[in-house]
Structure formats: structure tokens, C-alpha cells
Scaffold this active site. Structure first.
Site, PDB file in Angstrom:
ATOM      1  N   TYR A 159      36.899  34.190  40.079  1.00 14.83           N
ATOM      2  CA  TYR A 159      38.018  34.645  39.044  1.00 14.83           C
ATOM      3  C   TYR A 159      38.437  36.173  39.335  1.00 14.83           C
ATOM      4  CZ  TYR A 159      34.126  35.939  35.641  1.00 14.83           C
ATOM      5  OH  TYR A 159      33.245  36.291  34.871  1.00 14.83           O
ATOM      6  N   GLU A 160      39.435  36.446  39.014  1.00 13.97           N
ATOM      7  CA  GLU A 160      40.086  38.057  39.339  1.00 13.97           C
ATOM      8  C   GLU A 160      40.139  38.019  40.582  1.00 13.97           C
ATOM      9  OE1 GLU A 160      41.356  39.813  37.175  1.00 13.97           O
ATOM     10  OE2 GLU A 160      40.451  38.746  35.347  1.00 13.97           O
ATOM     11  N   GLY A 161      40.544  36.895  41.264  1.00 11.14           N
ATOM     12  CA  GLY A 161      40.811  36.911  42.942  1.00 11.14           C
ATOM     13  C   GLY A 161      39.639  36.380  43.452  1.00 11.14           C
ATOM     14  N   ARG A 187      38.673  43.709  38.464  1.00 11.51           N
ATOM     15  CA  ARG A 187      38.046  43.600  39.674  1.00 11.51           C
ATOM     16  C   ARG A 187      36.766  44.199  39.708  1.00 11.51           C
ATOM     17  NH1 ARG A 187      42.862  41.999  43.963  1.00 11.51           N
ATOM     18  NH2 ARG A 187      43.343  40.066  42.853  1.00 11.51           N
TER      19      ARG A 187
END
Lengths: 596, 596
Positions: free
Chosen positions: A438-440, A297
């Protein structure tokens, strides 16, 4: 050169804002002084500017391609990846004992920024490999570490993160890939994973897939997920790649951007089972995955900074070159370069201010991470770890959201030419669009910021940062001039707004979660704007003190800080109003589902 | 159906906010009552929903193509265009005497919105044809009108606008296409025009190019530009297309979006000269072009509204369908549709609020245009014309800028799927990106708003609109409840902010033009947010009074107005600060060119 790493600016932030000299006093970082940093950054800048940046357009026009399960990277990528690995760039921040360089995250971070600025698609392969290395270092056995980590660091092999399944996007509770124990310590995995970045390619001899799956009788939900390592080629006793494992890429996606980076659908176990080994303990996979994800992140936040800077550089070059229309103040009778036009300059200043602020906040976060890992005092480590963890969702969410605005402004500066693909500005706009997803997604970052990072400690970390902001406001007060006046006014307002939001979140999350979470993304943006503005204010103080040493450089810092105060920090009170005065989500929730 | 025209909402705006019943009292519009409007909208919705919307994705995947000077439209477009022409849709607002339908712009506008929502690329062909019709009606001879206008209205022929040249983007002073008189009243044109939308295609039997060019000895700059009509095929005595004219499409652009719409490079006169005829008087071309452009700018604003609504509809459908994660308030133990999550709902409400506000402002502007053309009283006509002209750059600039945000949120609601091209959300994001650029960038709209529309009359029109806002604030004060309280508070603040900005612009444009123009785009956005918010407040008042008649519909209006007040109008004071308190561009201009 299509990308020139802003080394001077990076070193300024590292030294003056992130405290590189202090980091170099930490155990194990004794060599990480300014000279080392400068040397590393200069070497990194060469590789990124000369090798990777020129491949960026090619990757967009000639993406990675899939045929019969084999993915071939864009021409030139394989050779570039060899140079990247041989140069030691994968290992900058990884331990010496596994053949990394053992440098602070604060020095690795500008290298990551350059890598992403030069070629976002390419950079994703090291980004995911970093995640795999982190997971192995955290939870792997010594044998696993010795088998995988040096090869991942050298670039001989790469790593992936396998979370998402068709029915389980952000919601890992729904994961249903299964892992069956074989009695010999190994497992056979069966399932489908989607959106696997660099999940298959020809740039490395082997790929280490880190995979979330469920063992038989595992508890339901996220508490029943384990982490496995599933190599593309099984690893022989001597560490060399052996037989092909039963994990296959059945397709890659056709995407809006980052086209050179293959996004794979991976089938595990269609031909008898993919052999994997447990990493760490059973049912603790989510916990390990969070370690990878925190690293990833932060790195995606750096992608936002990098793509913003790339778009900024391109827009500046165009604006200086393109001659069009007479100046509005009548100072010339002939058309002038469009950078002379006030709105073009406003757009460029916006791009610049947001990029600088997001860079500074991220580097400061990296320094907290270094202190959290290396400081001699445990309490100090814990304190800095908490600050780092508060900042990660902001670095991820804010830097990527603003990269959409910055790359969009980059297109706008180019006018009609910006919409023509050959110009190149549009690629950044397309590429950047995945970053807040992406990645949350940003909402997931914002939920994390509220739940784990603000409410859990009653706002303690947030308030410690706000105390720092207040100190800076105080220091600004002693200074004269329009930049200081604006910064003092709007940073003080930002401090009040963020304080009010923190108090609101702490007071109401339990009693009225919907209302608070409806304001979660505004809260994240507010935190980014104010904490980023804090760094701009600190830069302003340094620049004013040193102005005579380098009037152009420090003068630009002062002007950019003033612009940021007047055009970005001004938004803080509006966000506060949306979050607090409007009682968060009342109006958001007033519309019922069927009224949409 | 991938697009359903929001007829109920459109009729609400037309009737309650734009005063359709008043428009129907104007001379010549006696039939333009609510029943007529409803019937027209329903027919338009059928064509758009059933024929044009399904072709939208096809146009993106299989764009118009160029081969040896011939451009072939996306399969299906030619037949759809035939239906469009035969249905009379090109002529909705054009005069009966040239075979138009003679309806008010207020009724044509929702049709234009639907057309653009269903298929932005397709809609550009009628949009440009409308511009050609306007120019001919304004400045053409009766013979020219009779020759061209009925054929343009029937869809047998189409029209284009040829302004841009490689060295002359937004700066028409640099136009150098030349027109040489042939002694028989005709001219031969020589030059290159770029970015010509639908400049060549196979959907119609002829194309009427409206071209800016210079006659010999014309004055330099914009005062030496004349307007010519140059048909693709010369027109025979009987009005049929004859010999091929010397205007040829040498290439089309490879674009980020609106791919089905061919963007042509046109060569005039490479084989002896392209035969054209003057429209109106020599050297008055820019003036006529401004008439076309005002119409086109309004229409591009409607493109912004249309693409926003399309993106909204798609995002709502996905959010209701996609099941993921448990609710934050713990109200369910199972994953729910993502529309239940507060941030998804915030994103959808943002998309909805911005779309509704920009629609309402545009329809209100269209009504002013109708009154300006048809009212019996000359002073009333002039007054409404001035309001319309003030609103056009706002409708164009604000609706298109916000369409970038709305389509971006549309991608975000879809999560990772939004980044996959097959999903379709990314197309809207790509398509929308041209809207704040063509027909004059947002900065050009903002300069127009400041120079011609605010400063020239000393802020008179702006203040007359602000007086209307103040009346609405007053009316809100008599009402109770959270929606009224929020709207009153933030619309009043918006009124103060916009008033302050108008005063600042009027007072300082002459003395400090750079500082004012550095705040031009923030001023345009502020005007859009406040005047759009005014319409939302008016809608709120109507909805509250009628709530019992249709609780769901009017309840949604009330909730959307509250949301808009709390999440959009709240931005007004931040914009005011950037424009006024920060003295406009001081910090923008503090950075010198070489400091960027």
C-alpha cells in the site's frame, strides 16, 4: 510488557546520526533539544507500551466489524484513540497555530515508530489523518485549515485518503469518480472508492475524506484529477458536525493482516450526491496527493521499522526463555536456551541489524526533511529537500521489504510455536505483508527512485550521498579491529556497487527503459542496503570512540555493525551484478508473455 | 482449473536431468519408462487438478474441526481421500508385495509434487502415512508389515509420526512418554504428544500412530528411545479394527496456515494405558525415526516446490489478466496487462526460476535414491545413497525457504488484492510458512548437512558433486550467446564459492564449531543455489541442443536459465563472504545474550 520502545537506541540515532543538536538550531525548533526529545519519547513510550500494545492481539482476534453501514472498532480502540488525541500525539510535528506541537519530524518519527510497533492497525488511523492534515496545510484555504486541522489534530475527527477505485489500483489515470459543481462553490461527488483505510469507524465524531475525482470536461489521465474534501457529516457554521453526507461504507475487506483496521469500500453519491469542496486548484489533485503520499510513504516505511522491532523483541524474549538442545560446541551437557544456538543468534542478529539500519536511515531522512523546511538558506533547503525526496522511496520500499524477512525470521525463531496463532509471532508476519504494497508497491517506489529521483538530476543527489559514504569509508580506514576491517571492506564494496548502479541507471534509462526498470527493485534494495550500512558504519565510529562510557551499549553497536557488514552489505555486489553486469532486464524480458 | 500440473516440465526434468531412462534399467524398474511415467503423471494430474485443488480454498475457510475428541475433516476431504486411496496413489513407490505399485521414487516424486501443489493440507495425510509405511518396511516384523502396510497403502487406514512433546520440540533427548511392558509382548504407553499432523480425523477407519517412547530403565537421552505402533483401534485377529485404544485427541491447534490439516494434541494412556507394540529393537527408535524422517524431509521439500508452483501459476494468471498503467518504454498509450511491466516480469521470473531449480534438484535426488536402492553394484548403491543423503537436507531446507519468498512474491504480484483473503494468494503465503519449520527447522537441516553430510566424510560427497558442477561449467564454455555467458560466469563463481565453503566447513567444524554453525544456514542456501543452478545449466545445454524441436518450450528454458544465473546464482559470492571471509560466526557471537 509486550513492547518496550527502544528509547536509548532511538536517542542515539537522533543525536549521533541524525544531528538532533543541529536541528535544534533551526528557526522555530529552538526547544527541540535532547531533553525535550527524551521527555517526548518517554511519554510516547508509556502510551504505546501500556495502552496500545496490549490491544494489538485483541485487534487481530476481534477485528473491526461492519453492520448496516456502521463500522465498530475493536473493543478498547475508541478509548485508546481518545487518550491518543488528548495526549496531543496527532500533532507532534504539526504547526502550533493549528494546535499542533510544532516539533521537528525528527522527534515525531520515533513516536510514529512506537505507535506502529505497538499497534499497526491502530496507527493507520493517525497515519491517514496526518496525510489529510498535510494536504490541507499545503493546498487548503485558511478557512478550510481552521475548520478541519485543529479537529484532526485533537482527534475529534479523523482523515482518509481516497485514491483507489476498482479499475484504478496504482494507476490514477483511470480514476473516474466525478465531481459536479453545484454553482455555490460546492460539488456533488459520485463514484466508488476501495481500499479506504479507516474509511468508516466509530472512534471519532466526524471523518474528513480527501477524495480524488474528475470535474466535468477535465482533461483525461492524471492531469484531470482534482482533490476534494468530503466530510462524513457536513460541517455547520459553528464548526460542529451537521447532517449526514452521502458517503457510505458498503463493506469492509477480509484481510490477511491489520485486521483491526477497517478497509472500506465507500460509495459516494448513491443518494443524490456527496457534498464536497475543492482543495486547492482544479486539476492539480495529483500534485497535492503526492504531498500527502510522500508523508504517508515515509510513515509506511516507519511501519516497517516498527513491526520489525516488535517482531525482534518477541523473538529475543522467546529465544532467552525456550530451553532446547545442547550447544554445538559441547560447552554444556544439558539443553540450553535457544539463544545460545548459533543459528538462532544469526537470525536475531539479522533481525536486529536490519531494524537498526532501517531506523537510522529513516531518522536521517527525517532530519533532512526538517532542514528542508526550516533552514534559513534557500539553497540549503533545496539541497536537503532533494536528499529527502531521494530517500523517501528507499525508506518506504526497503524498510517494508525487509520487514517481511524480519517478521518471517521472527516466526522461524519460535519454531513450531511460531505457526500457532496464539503465540502472536504470526500476526506480525501477516500484518507486515501489506507494507510493501500500500501507498505504492515497492516497484512503484523503485520507479519513482529511478525516474524522478535519479535520472531527472543526472544522479546528482545520489552521488552526493555516495560522496558521504566514501568519506565514512575513509574514516573507517584509520581504525583497527575486525569490525572496522569488515565494515571498511564491505562498505567500500557497497559504495562501488551503488555507484555502478547509479551510473547504469543514468546512462541507460532513456535508451533502454525496460532493461533499467527490470532492475529497479534490486536498485532500490541496493541503495537501502548501502545507505543503511553507511549509517551502521557511522554508528560504529561513534560507538568505538565512546565505548568506555557504556561498554555494553556501544559494544553491541560495534558487534551489530560488524554483523551487518558481513551478512547484509555482502549482498551489494550480487545486486550490482543483477542490475549492471547482467544488463538489467535482458533475461527478464527474454521470456515472452505466453512463455510464462 | 486453479492448478494445472506442469507435466511437460516434469517429464523434461525426469528424462533430461534425472536420467529416467537409466532408472528404467535398474532391476525391478523395467516398466518405469517414459511412457509409463507420462501415463502416471497424467492420471495424477487429473485427480489433483479436478478433485483436490478445488478443495484447497474450502479447507482454509472451513478447517478440520474438533468436538469431544472427534475431528471432522473439511467437507469433501473424506470422499477425496477415498478416491486417492482407490486410485492407488498412496502406493506409487511402495513394494508390489504389499500392494504398492513398485515404481521408482523418481516417478512418485512428481505425483507428490502435484498432490502438494493442489492441496497442501490434504497432502499431509499421505505424507505422514508414507513415513509410517517406511518405518514398518524398515523395522517391522513380517506380521506387522502384513497387518498394516496394505491397509495404509489402500487408504483404509492412515499413519502418523509422534515425536514432539511440549518440553521436547526439536530435541528428542527430552522425550518422556513411557512404555510399560505388559508381559505378553505388548506395551502400555503413557504421555502427551503435540503437533501430530492428521493425528485424529474421520477420513479412514483406523490410524496407526508411530510413537517414540521410553521403556523402563532405558538409557537417558536419544539412546533410550524406542519406536512403537499404537493403533487408534486395536487390530482384531482377522485384521479388522476392534476396540478403541486409549489414545485420544484432546485438542487441535489454531494455525497460521494448512488449516484443513488437523494438528492434534494426543493423550496416550489417560484411561489405563494405550496398547502398543514395539517396532524393531528396543532403544533403536531414533534410528528408525530417521528413516521416516528422511523420507518425510524429502517430501516436505516437495511441498516447497509444489506450493511455489501453485503460487507461480496463480500470479501468472493474474498478471496476464490485470490491466494497469502504461508501459515504461512508452510502447503503448493505454494501460497494459501488468505482466508487461518489467518488475512484474522480474517477480514472475524469480518465482519460475526458483521453482524450476528446486524441482530439478529434488528429482535428481530422487533418482539417486532409486539407484541407491536398486543398483546391482553395492559400491554404486553406497555412492548414490551418500549423494542422496547429502541432498535431502538441501531439498528440504532450500526448497522450503525459497517457497516463503516465492509465495510472498505471489502476494506482491497481486498488489492490494493479494492481501484480501478471497483472492487466494495469501493462503499460499500462510500455508508455506510452516515448511521451513516442521520435520526439522532449516537450522536442523543445516546442522545435519554440516555434521553428518559434510564433515563426517571430509567433504568427499560434496566435492564429488562439485566435480560435476565443474564439468558442466566446462561444457558451457563451448557455447555462445548471452545465456551461456552468464551461466558460465556465475556457475563458475558459484562453484568457487561452494568449494570454499565446503573447505571452510571441513577445516573448522571441530576447532571452532560455533563459527561454522553460525554459517550453517547460509551454507545450506549456498549449496541449494549452486546445485540448483547446476541443474538449470544442464537444462540450458539440453534446451540449446533441442531448441529447434520446440522453440517456445526450449527457448523458455534458455531464458529461465539465464535469469537464474543473473538473479539467483549471483548471490553465491555474498553467501561465501558471510560464511568464509567473515569467519563464519565471529560477529554473530560477538553479541552476548544480554546485549540482545
Amino acid at each position: 510488557m509486550s513492547y518496550t520502545a527502544p528509547i536509548k537506541d532511538m536517542l542515539f540515532v537522533m543525536k549521533e546520526l541524525a544531528g538532533l543538536e543541529h536541528i535544534a538550531t533551526l528557526p522555530g525548533f529552538e526547544d527541540a533539544n535532547l531533553d525535550t526529545a527524551q521527555a517526548v519519547l518517554e511519554e510516547s513510550a508509556k502510551l504505546c507500551g501500556e495502552v496500545l500494545a496490549p490491544l494489538n492481539v485483541e485487534g487481530d482476534r476481534n477485528p473491526s466489524s461492519w453492520k448496516d453501514g456502521v463500522v465498530t472498532a475493536t473493543p478498547g480502540f475508541k478509548e485508546a484513540f481518545r487518550q491518543f488525541g488528548e495526549g496531543g500525539w496527532q500533532g507532534v510535528q504539526h504547526p502550533l497555530e493549528y494546535e499542533g506541537q510544532g516539533l521537528p519530524k525528527l522527534i515525531a518519527t520515533p513516536c510514529v515508530e512506537m505507535l506502529n510497533a505497538s499497534n499497526l492497525s491502530f496507527a493507520l488511523c493517525p497515519l491517514l489523518t496526518d496525510g489529510a492534515i498535510e494536504a490541507l496545510l499545503t493546498a487548503g484555504t485558511e478557512a478550510q485549515k481552521q475548520t478541519y486541522v485543529p479537529k484532526l489534530i485533537s482527534g475529534e475527527w479523523t482523515g482518509t485518503m481516497n485514491l483507489t477505485e476498482p479499475q484504478a489500483g496504482s494507476d490514477l489515470a483511470l480514476v473516474r469518480t466525478r465531481a459536479e459543481p453545484q454553482g455555490d462553490g460546492s460539488f456533488k461527488l459520485f463514484g466508488t472508492k476501495i481500499f479506504i483505510t479507516w474509511g468508516e469507524h466509530d472512534m471519532a465524531k466526524n471523518i474528513a475524506h480527501l477524495v480524488l475525482a474528475r470535474t466535468p470536461n477535465a482533461p483525461e489521465g492524471v492531469k484531470g484529477i482534482s482533490l476534494f474534501i468530503v466530510p462524513k457529516f457536513l460541517v455547520n457554521e459553528d464548526g460542529s458536525p451537521g447532517a449526514r453526507n452521502d458517503v457510505h461504507c458498503v463493506s469492509i475487506e477480509h484481510k490477511l493482516g491489520i485486521k483491526a483496521s477497517p478497509t472500506a469500500v465507500l460509495q459516494f453519491g448513491d443518494h443524490g450526491g456527496a457534498i464536497g469542496h475543492l482543495i486547492g486548484e482544479e486539476n492539480r489533485g495529483l500534485e497535492y496527493m503526492f504531498i500527502m503520499m510522500n508523508a504517508a510513504r515515509f510513515a509506511v516505511g516507519m511501519q516497517g521499522v516498527g513491526i520489525s522491532d516488535r517482531a525482534y523483541q518477541k523473538a529475543v524474549a522467546y529465544a532467552k526463555d525456550r530451553v532446547q538442545s545442547r550447544p554445538v560446541d559441547g560447552s554444556a551437557k544439558q539443553p540450553v536456551a535457544i539463544i545460545q544456538h548459533p543459528d538462532v543468534r544469526r537470525m536475531l542478529a539479522t533481525m536486529r541489524g536490519l531494524t537498526e539500519a532501517s531506523r537510522a536511515l529513516a531518522y536521517v531522512a527525517a532530519a533532512h526533511c526538517d532542514i528542508a523546511h526550516r533552514h534559513a538558506n534557500e539553497a540549503t533547503r533545496a539541497e536537503h529537500q532533494a536528499i529527502y525526496e531521494y530517500l523517501v522511496p528507499i525508506v518506504k520500499g526497503w524498510s517494508t521489504e525487509l520487514s517481511i524477512d524480519v517478521t518471517s525470521l521472527g516466526v522461524q525463531v519460535h519454531g513450531g510455536m511460531g505457526f500457532i496463532e496464539e503465540t502472536g509471532a504470526a500476526q506480525y508476519y501477516r500484518d507486515a505483508r501489506i507494507l510493501p504494497i500500500y501507498e505504492g508497491t515497492t516497484a512503484i517506489q523503485a520507479n519513482d527512485l529511478i525516474g524522478r529521483k535519479t535520472v531527472r538530476d543526472g544522479g546528482k543527489v545520489a552521488k552526493s550521498l555516495l560522496a558521504g559514504v566514501a568519506e565514512t569509508v575513509e574514516a573507517l580506514g584509520a581504525q583497527q579491529g575486525p569490525a572496522f576491517e569488515s565494515m571498511k571492506k564491505y562498505l567500500a564494496q557497497g559504495h562501488r556497487s551503488l555507484s555502478a548502479a547509479v551510473d547504469f541507471v543514468v546512462a541507460n534509462t532513456k535508451s533502454d527503459p525496460n532493461a533499467v526498470f527490470a532492475g529497479s527493485v534490486p536498485y532500490l534494495k541496493l541503495a537501502g542496503i548501502v545507505l543503511g550500512g553507511w549509517q551502521m558504519a557511522r554508528a560504529l565510529l561513534v560507538a568505538a570512540a565512546k565505548r568506555d562510557e557504556d561498554p555494553s551499549f556501544y559494544g553491541a553497536k560495534i558487534a551489530t555493525a560488524q554483523f551487518y557488514a558481513e551478512h547484509v552489505l555482502t549482498q551489494a555486489s550480487a545486486l550490482e551484478a543483477s542490475i549492471v553486469s547482467a544488463k538489467g532486464g535482458e533475461s527478464v524480458l527474454a521470456l515472452s508473455e505466453d512463455q510464462f
